[in-house]
Scaffold this active site. Structure first.
Site, short mmCIF file in Angstrom:
data_model
loop_
_atom_site.label_atom_id
_atom_site.label_comp_id
_atom_site.label_asym_id
_atom_site.label_seq_id
_atom_site.Cartn_x
_atom_site.Cartn_y
_atom_site.Cartn_z
N ASP A 82 -8.18 -14.65 3.64
CA ASP A 82 -7.98 -13.23 3.92
C ASP A 82 -8.57 -12.90 5.29
O ASP A 82 -9.65 -13.41 5.65
CB ASP A 82 -8.70 -12.43 2.82
CG ASP A 82 -8.37 -10.96 2.83
OD1 ASP A 82 -7.26 -10.59 3.25
OD2 ASP A 82 -9.23 -10.16 2.37
N HIS A 176 -10.31 -0.36 3.27
CA HIS A 176 -11.13 -1.23 2.42
C HIS A 176 -12.32 -0.44 1.86
O HIS A 176 -12.77 0.53 2.47
CB HIS A 176 -11.67 -2.41 3.24
CG HIS A 176 -10.60 -3.36 3.72
ND1 HIS A 176 -10.32 -3.52 5.05
CD2 HIS A 176 -9.77 -4.18 3.05
CE1 HIS A 176 -9.35 -4.43 5.18
NE2 HIS A 176 -9.00 -4.84 3.98
N GLY A 177 -12.87 -0.91 0.76
CA GLY A 177 -14.08 -0.32 0.20
C GLY A 177 -13.78 0.94 -0.59
O GLY A 177 -12.63 1.20 -0.95
N GLY A 205 -6.91 -2.83 0.54
CA GLY A 205 -7.70 -1.65 0.16
C GLY A 205 -7.35 -1.10 -1.20
O GLY A 205 -7.29 0.11 -1.41
N GLY A 206 -7.15 -2.00 -2.17
CA GLY A 206 -6.73 -1.55 -3.50
C GLY A 206 -7.78 -0.77 -4.27
O GLY A 206 -7.45 0.15 -5.02
N ASN A 226 -4.25 -6.36 -2.71
CA ASN A 226 -5.59 -6.96 -2.58
C ASN A 226 -6.67 -6.10 -3.23
O ASN A 226 -6.75 -4.90 -2.97
CB ASN A 226 -5.96 -7.07 -1.09
CG ASN A 226 -5.23 -8.17 -0.38
OD1 ASN A 226 -4.30 -8.75 -0.91
ND2 ASN A 226 -5.66 -8.46 0.84
N THR A 229 -13.56 -4.97 -3.47
CA THR A 229 -14.78 -4.20 -3.79
C THR A 229 -14.99 -4.05 -5.30
O THR A 229 -16.12 -4.21 -5.79
CB THR A 229 -14.70 -2.81 -3.12
OG1 THR A 229 -14.48 -3.02 -1.72
CG2 THR A 229 -15.99 -2.03 -3.31
P1 13P Z 1 -10.85 -3.35 -1.44
O1 13P Z 1 -12.20 -3.90 -1.13
O2 13P Z 1 -10.73 -1.91 -1.09
O3 13P Z 1 -10.42 -3.63 -2.83
O4 13P Z 1 -9.82 -4.08 -0.46
C1 13P Z 1 -9.56 -5.44 -0.60
C2 13P Z 1 -8.79 -5.98 0.52
O5 13P Z 1 -7.87 -5.38 1.01
C3 13P Z 1 -9.19 -7.29 1.04
O6 13P Z 1 -8.44 -7.68 2.13
#
Ligand code: 13P
Length: 272
Positions: A82, A176-177, A205-206, A226, A229
């Site tokens: 990633d 993300h996060g 950024g799921g 993805n 977090t």
């Molecule tokens: P999150 O940390 O928001 O779940 O995002 C994960 C991501 O997109 C890793 O590339």
């Protein structure tokens, strides 16, 4: 032997109109929890580690562990790098046998981002691994670094698609996060590019998106989603006492439950 190429998982997801969950792994407990959830749900899955996390989980150690877990799994598992930022790291992941890599040139001017994608496609063609790139920008770095999100332009999506990549992460207001307010996702961007790029669309950024937001982006063509977090928080929250072995079991179980929830939401349950 269930280590598979990510291209195949994405092709099947497109045919079946669902998304494959891509889960970040920081350690063995995490890897085991993700695989157990995928086996429980009979779902294909992607295991990933980001370059920025390698100081904590060195690639020569975590990489072979991810690959071994994939090979032993009874469901198809792709192993993915990633946010590969450097050609050295991309090369190392490909040499280890990762079946997919992401080259992240999203903070570069588009010409350089395109050049990085072309070079990665060339390198990956030696092993047949899949390649993902990013246009626009997912807000906040994988490691929490402040970065403003940028919405992908249609022209940049087309330019990136021409490089021969297999998967395209598009910035649509996602980050993300943990989100501090409900994200305003630009569904119109997905409507515009849907069916006009060859690459499978990827949502970063799921963590923190609502179930309805997930369902809507999948309806609009997102085929890889993805999650990092939420997995890391589940693990950390499960480790309470001082007994390391209890913590290991609790950690695997927490990742397993968290992963299974996303697999069901993404529609990939029963697709293995
Ligand atoms: P999150 O940390 O928001 O779940 O995002 C994960 C991501 O997109 C890793 O590339």
């Amino acid at each position: 032997m269930a280590l598979v190429n990510m291209k195949d998982l994405l092709r099947q997801a497109e045919a079946g109109s669902y998304a494959v969950g891509c889960f970040s792994a920081a350690n063995m407990e995490c890897i085991r929890g993700v695989i157990q959830a995928a086996e429980d749900c009979r779902a294909p899955v992607i295991l990933q580690v980001a370059e920025i996390r390698l100081p904590y989980s060195p690639l020569p150690l975590i990489g072979p562990m991810m690959l071994a877990a994939a090979r032993q799994a009874s469901v198809p598992v792709a192993v993915h790098l990633d946010h590969g930022k450097t050609m050295e790291c991309l090369r190392e992941a490909l040499e280890l046998g990762f079946t997919s890599v992401m080259c992240d040139g999203s903070d570069l001017p588009i010409d350089q981002n395109v050049a990085m994608a072309r070079e990665t496609v060339r390198l990956a063609s030696r092993t047949g691994a899949a390649v993902e790139a990013e246009v626009g920008r997912v807000g906040r770095g994988e490691d929490g670094a402040e970065l403003k999100e940028q919405i992908a332009s249609f022209e940049d999506c087309l330019r990136m698609d021409e490089t021969g990549i297999d998967a395209l992460a598009v910035g649509i207001g996602n980050a993300h996060g943990l989100y501090t307010a409900e994200p305003q996702l630009r569904y119109d961007v997905l409507e515009e590019i849907r069916g006009r790029v060859r690459a499978a669309l990827v949502m970063h950024g799921g963590t923190g998106l609502t179930d309805e937001q997930f369902r809507r982006v999948i309806r609009l063509g997102m085929r890889k989603i993805n999650i990092a977090t939420d997995i890391f928080m589940a693990q950390a929250g499960a480790c309470r006492g001082t007994d390391i072995f209890q913590n290991i079991s609790a950690s695997v179980e927490a990742v397993r439950n968290t992963t299974a929830r996303y697999i069901k939401l993404f529609g990939s349950e029963g697709k293995a």
